[in-house]
Design a protein around this motif. Structure first.
Motif, PDB file in Angstrom:
ATOM      1  N   ARG A 230      71.547  30.228 -69.691  1.00 13.46           N
ATOM      2  CA  ARG A 230      70.205  30.165 -69.367  1.00 13.46           C
ATOM      3  C   ARG A 230      69.608  31.207 -68.551  1.00 13.46           C
ATOM      4  O   ARG A 230      68.465  31.514 -68.547  1.00 13.46           O
ATOM      5  CB  ARG A 230      69.939  28.742 -68.435  1.00 13.46           C
ATOM      6  CG  ARG A 230      69.923  27.339 -69.469  1.00 13.46           C
ATOM      7  CD  ARG A 230      69.779  26.283 -68.389  1.00 13.46           C
ATOM      8  NE  ARG A 230      68.263  26.327 -67.903  1.00 13.46           N
ATOM      9  CZ  ARG A 230      67.856  25.827 -66.916  1.00 13.46           C
ATOM     10  NH1 ARG A 230      68.862  25.067 -66.201  1.00 13.46           N
ATOM     11  NH2 ARG A 230      66.725  25.939 -66.416  1.00 13.46           N
ATOM     12  N   VAL A 231      70.756  31.780 -67.693  1.00 18.94           N
ATOM     13  CA  VAL A 231      70.200  32.875 -66.802  1.00 18.94           C
ATOM     14  C   VAL A 231      69.854  34.078 -67.298  1.00 18.94           C
ATOM     15  O   VAL A 231      68.732  34.458 -67.442  1.00 18.94           O
ATOM     16  CB  VAL A 231      71.385  33.084 -65.545  1.00 18.94           C
ATOM     17  CG1 VAL A 231      70.742  33.856 -64.436  1.00 18.94           C
ATOM     18  CG2 VAL A 231      71.603  31.589 -64.941  1.00 18.94           C
ATOM     19  N   TRP A 232      70.918  34.700 -67.922  1.00 20.12           N
ATOM     20  CA  TRP A 232      70.454  36.075 -68.611  1.00 20.12           C
ATOM     21  C   TRP A 232      70.733  36.230 -70.148  1.00 20.12           C
ATOM     22  O   TRP A 232      70.663  37.012 -70.805  1.00 20.12           O
ATOM     23  CB  TRP A 232      71.510  37.140 -67.944  1.00 20.12           C
ATOM     24  CG  TRP A 232      71.038  37.474 -66.522  1.00 20.12           C
ATOM     25  CD1 TRP A 232      70.015  37.159 -66.064  1.00 20.12           C
ATOM     26  CD2 TRP A 232      71.782  38.186 -65.485  1.00 20.12           C
ATOM     27  NE1 TRP A 232      69.877  37.484 -64.647  1.00 20.12           N
ATOM     28  CE2 TRP A 232      71.069  38.011 -64.363  1.00 20.12           C
ATOM     29  CE3 TRP A 232      73.118  38.676 -65.418  1.00 20.12           C
ATOM     30  CZ2 TRP A 232      71.688  38.769 -63.183  1.00 20.12           C
ATOM     31  CZ3 TRP A 232      73.665  39.181 -64.346  1.00 20.12           C
ATOM     32  CH2 TRP A 232      73.072  39.205 -63.232  1.00 20.12           C
ATOM     33  N   GLY A 233      70.931  34.866 -70.646  1.00 21.22           N
ATOM     34  CA  GLY A 233      71.585  34.937 -71.902  1.00 21.22           C
ATOM     35  C   GLY A 233      72.992  35.041 -72.268  1.00 21.22           C
ATOM     36  O   GLY A 233      73.688  35.162 -71.112  1.00 21.22           O
ATOM     37  N   ASP A 234      73.290  35.533 -73.408  1.00 15.81           N
ATOM     38  CA  ASP A 234      74.778  35.966 -73.585  1.00 15.81           C
ATOM     39  C   ASP A 234      75.151  37.050 -73.274  1.00 15.81           C
ATOM     40  O   ASP A 234      74.297  38.044 -73.635  1.00 15.81           O
ATOM     41  CB  ASP A 234      74.951  35.500 -75.310  1.00 15.81           C
ATOM     42  CG  ASP A 234      76.347  35.814 -75.612  1.00 15.81           C
ATOM     43  OD1 ASP A 234      77.435  34.887 -75.403  1.00 15.81           O
ATOM     44  OD2 ASP A 234      76.905  36.990 -75.970  1.00 15.81           O
ATOM     45  N   PRO A 235      76.152  37.381 -72.793  1.00  8.74           N
ATOM     46  CA  PRO A 235      76.481  38.897 -72.398  1.00  8.74           C
ATOM     47  C   PRO A 235      76.225  39.752 -73.712  1.00  8.74           C
ATOM     48  O   PRO A 235      76.362  41.002 -73.439  1.00  8.74           O
ATOM     49  CB  PRO A 235      77.944  39.020 -71.729  1.00  8.74           C
ATOM     50  CG  PRO A 235      78.462  37.514 -71.834  1.00  8.74           C
ATOM     51  CD  PRO A 235      77.296  36.472 -72.411  1.00  8.74           C
ATOM     52  N   ARG A 239      72.526  41.515 -74.435  1.00  4.05           N
ATOM     53  CA  ARG A 239      73.050  42.543 -73.529  1.00  4.05           C
ATOM     54  C   ARG A 239      72.071  43.316 -72.746  1.00  4.05           C
ATOM     55  O   ARG A 239      72.157  43.596 -71.455  1.00  4.05           O
ATOM     56  CB  ARG A 239      74.056  43.495 -74.122  1.00  4.05           C
ATOM     57  CG  ARG A 239      74.812  44.409 -73.346  1.00  4.05           C
ATOM     58  CD  ARG A 239      75.935  45.207 -74.094  1.00  4.05           C
ATOM     59  NE  ARG A 239      76.670  46.003 -73.096  1.00  4.05           N
ATOM     60  CZ  ARG A 239      77.618  45.540 -72.446  1.00  4.05           C
ATOM     61  NH1 ARG A 239      78.061  44.383 -72.567  1.00  4.05           N
ATOM     62  NH2 ARG A 239      78.237  46.481 -71.603  1.00  4.05           N
ATOM     63  N   ALA A 240      70.937  43.435 -73.509  1.00  9.54           N
ATOM     64  CA  ALA A 240      69.966  44.283 -72.665  1.00  9.54           C
ATOM     65  C   ALA A 240      69.407  43.582 -71.542  1.00  9.54           C
ATOM     66  O   ALA A 240      68.880  44.244 -70.537  1.00  9.54           O
ATOM     67  CB  ALA A 240      68.855  44.576 -73.718  1.00  9.54           C
ATOM     68  N   ILE A 241      69.159  42.291 -71.462  1.00 19.19           N
ATOM     69  CA  ILE A 241      68.932  41.341 -70.357  1.00 19.19           C
ATOM     70  C   ILE A 241      70.052  41.805 -69.185  1.00 19.19           C
ATOM     71  O   ILE A 241      69.437  41.701 -68.420  1.00 19.19           O
ATOM     72  CB  ILE A 241      68.693  39.933 -70.926  1.00 19.19           C
ATOM     73  CG1 ILE A 241      67.615  39.806 -71.754  1.00 19.19           C
ATOM     74  CG2 ILE A 241      68.092  39.145 -69.757  1.00 19.19           C
ATOM     75  CD1 ILE A 241      67.175  38.617 -72.522  1.00 19.19           C
ATOM     76  N   TRP A 242      71.096  41.665 -69.788  1.00 16.12           N
ATOM     77  CA  TRP A 242      72.211  41.581 -68.514  1.00 16.12           C
ATOM     78  C   TRP A 242      71.945  42.973 -68.050  1.00 16.12           C
ATOM     79  O   TRP A 242      72.045  43.152 -66.836  1.00 16.12           O
ATOM     80  CB  TRP A 242      73.499  41.746 -69.093  1.00 16.12           C
ATOM     81  CG  TRP A 242      73.876  40.031 -69.307  1.00 16.12           C
ATOM     82  CD1 TRP A 242      73.332  39.386 -70.049  1.00 16.12           C
ATOM     83  CD2 TRP A 242      74.981  39.290 -68.557  1.00 16.12           C
ATOM     84  NE1 TRP A 242      74.173  37.811 -70.027  1.00 16.12           N
ATOM     85  CE2 TRP A 242      74.933  38.082 -69.115  1.00 16.12           C
ATOM     86  CE3 TRP A 242      75.820  39.830 -67.553  1.00 16.12           C
ATOM     87  CZ2 TRP A 242      75.992  37.041 -68.810  1.00 16.12           C
ATOM     88  CZ3 TRP A 242      76.844  38.722 -67.299  1.00 16.12           C
ATOM     89  CH2 TRP A 242      76.842  37.671 -67.727  1.00 16.12           C
ATOM     90  N   GLN A 243      71.761  44.046 -68.671  1.00 13.83           N
ATOM     91  CA  GLN A 243      71.497  45.370 -67.891  1.00 13.83           C
ATOM     92  C   GLN A 243      70.577  45.571 -67.159  1.00 13.83           C
ATOM     93  O   GLN A 243      70.415  46.472 -66.286  1.00 13.83           O
ATOM     94  CB  GLN A 243      71.791  46.334 -69.397  1.00 13.83           C
ATOM     95  CG  GLN A 243      73.041  46.695 -70.097  1.00 13.83           C
ATOM     96  CD  GLN A 243      72.779  47.464 -71.348  1.00 13.83           C
ATOM     97  OE1 GLN A 243      71.937  47.686 -71.836  1.00 13.83           O
ATOM     98  NE2 GLN A 243      74.183  48.148 -71.656  1.00 13.83           N
ATOM     99  N   ALA A 244      69.519  44.938 -67.629  1.00 10.88           N
ATOM    100  CA  ALA A 244      68.233  44.953 -66.788  1.00 10.88           C
ATOM    101  C   ALA A 244      68.320  44.338 -65.610  1.00 10.88           C
ATOM    102  O   ALA A 244      67.415  44.571 -64.645  1.00 10.88           O
ATOM    103  CB  ALA A 244      66.954  44.328 -67.444  1.00 10.88           C
ATOM    104  N   HIS A 245      69.533  43.538 -65.456  1.00 10.51           N
ATOM    105  CA  HIS A 245      69.770  43.213 -63.967  1.00 10.51           C
ATOM    106  C   HIS A 245      71.075  43.336 -63.227  1.00 10.51           C
ATOM    107  O   HIS A 245      71.266  42.807 -62.379  1.00 10.51           O
ATOM    108  CB  HIS A 245      69.781  41.424 -64.377  1.00 10.51           C
ATOM    109  CG  HIS A 245      68.527  40.559 -64.667  1.00 10.51           C
ATOM    110  ND1 HIS A 245      67.984  40.665 -66.156  1.00 10.51           N
ATOM    111  CD2 HIS A 245      67.279  40.147 -64.006  1.00 10.51           C
ATOM    112  CE1 HIS A 245      66.707  39.936 -66.008  1.00 10.51           C
ATOM    113  NE2 HIS A 245      66.683  39.650 -64.617  1.00 10.51           N
ATOM    114  N   ASP A 246      71.437  44.411 -63.947  1.00  4.83           N
ATOM    115  CA  ASP A 246      72.713  45.043 -63.266  1.00  4.83           C
ATOM    116  C   ASP A 246      72.291  46.136 -62.725  1.00  4.83           C
ATOM    117  O   ASP A 246      72.042  47.387 -63.143  1.00  4.83           O
ATOM    118  CB  ASP A 246      73.725  45.249 -64.671  1.00  4.83           C
ATOM    119  CG  ASP A 246      75.213  45.624 -64.289  1.00  4.83           C
ATOM    120  OD1 ASP A 246      75.322  46.389 -63.092  1.00  4.83           O
ATOM    121  OD2 ASP A 246      76.129  45.533 -64.988  1.00  4.83           O
TER     122      ASP A 246
END
Length: 336
Positions: A230-235, A239-246
């Motif tokens: 739910r938070v950033w999706g599947d890593p 992955r683009a969403i994860w990178q945008a929060h990393d």
């Protein structure tokens, strides 16, 4: 029986009047929110619906937030000397202090000496609620977005509210621990110019570092029975969403921002019981080393690192590191 009831009612009225005379008058800021704040808001902005004075300089605001589905959440203010929210001419330099996972808006004042820190008597300190496990993010929610949208609440709704009604200026810095360290770095990078400096203490500085780091943060995401996606999706798939929060992947956006990074290595340090070990701090140590190297690679010139070796994931270190970073943070605010 009627005369007995009449006497009883009269006694109750007298007692109520006596009690009212014994209750001290609340300060004007605690008596009500700014005029119109608790009324209907046609623009749908966040609004203060309650104010509580909890200490000599501590004020808790209850804020109703559209970004959080209309829920009301608390925000704690540590106010500067002479602060008066009714004086619209006041604009105080502002330090945002972000709490970590499993904490809340009271964490900094309950676990550290921030309230007694003299160098903060000329600064408005903002300690917002961010959810037990909110990760300072607008949750993906399988592509639907919506509640919770913590990033929107903090960087848009609350920011505008504090600057319009509560004496905050646009002169801001941000600091946080653990989850809040990731939030501080992310907010400074994703909202360039909003914060003049950022400090992260034992922060989640590179959640995508390796499988261990990904699995650990996914465990946090699932900590209250939530689907961790739910938070950033599947890593992988998101992955683009994860990178945008990393923060590591946002390093270029931090290039011109003064940054303070500190972390222990997970072994027993001077503020730990003998033999203590901490896999979380060891992981975050590796993440902070990776971010420090990436900041250097992209040409950042204003980075202070204190990867101090022995030390675990605990408040005694974060209080110490807050004090160590204050010269940089207050310098960015031009407060000495």
């Amino acid at each position: 029986m009627a005369p007995v009831l009449t006497v009883r009612n009269r006694l109750l009225l007298v007692l109520s009047a006596v009690l009212l005379t014994l209750v001290p008058a609340a300060p004007s800021l605690a008596a009500a929110a700014p005029e119109g704040a608790a009324k209907g808001n046609p623009r749908g902005d966040a609004e203060v619906v309650g104010v509580t004075q909890v200490g000599e300089r501590l004020v808790d605001l209850s804020v109703r937030s559209p970004a959080l589905g209309g829920r009301t959440v608390p925000v704690r203010l540590l106010t500067p000397d002479g602060w008066d929210p009714d004086d619209r001419g006041q604009n105080w330099p502002t330090l945002w202090l972000l709490h970590g996972c499993c904490g809340d808006y009271t964490s900094w004042t309950s676990a550290t000496d921030v309230e007694e820190t003299d160098s903060l008597r000329d600064v408005l300190v903002v300690m917002p609620e961010a959810g037990w496990n909110g990760w300072y993010s607008d949750w993906w929610n399988f592509g639907d977005g919506g509640d919770p949208a913590w990033e929107t609440f903090h960087t848009d709704e609350l920011r505008r509210l504090l600057e319009s009604d509560w004496g905050a200026s646009a002169n801001r810095v941000v600091a946080g621990l653990s989850m809040g360290g990731q939030g501080a770095l992310m907010y400074a990078a994703r909202h360039r110019g909003m914060f003049r400096a950022a400090a992260a203490y034992s922060g989640a500085a590179h959640p995508l570092l390796n499988d261990e780091s990904v699995n650990r943060i996914m465990g946090f995401f699932a900590g209250q029975g939530d689907d961790p996606r739910r938070v950033w999706g599947d890593p992988v798939d998101q992955r683009a969403i994860w990178q945008a929060h990393d923060p590591y992947h946002l390093a270029k956006k931090l290039k011109s921002t003064p940054v303070y990074l500190s972390c222990g290595d997970g072994t027993a340090g001077p503020l730990d019981p003998p033999g203590a070990t901490d896999a979380l701090e060891a992981d975050f140590n590796r993440q902070n080393k990776a971010l420090a190297a990436e900041l250097k690679r992209v040409g950042a010139k204003k980075v202070i690192t204190n990867l101090y070796g022995p030390g675990t994931h605990r408040w005694a270190y974060w209080e110490r590191e807050l004090h160590a970073s204050l010269p940089m943070l207050l310098g960015a605010l031009k407060v000495r």
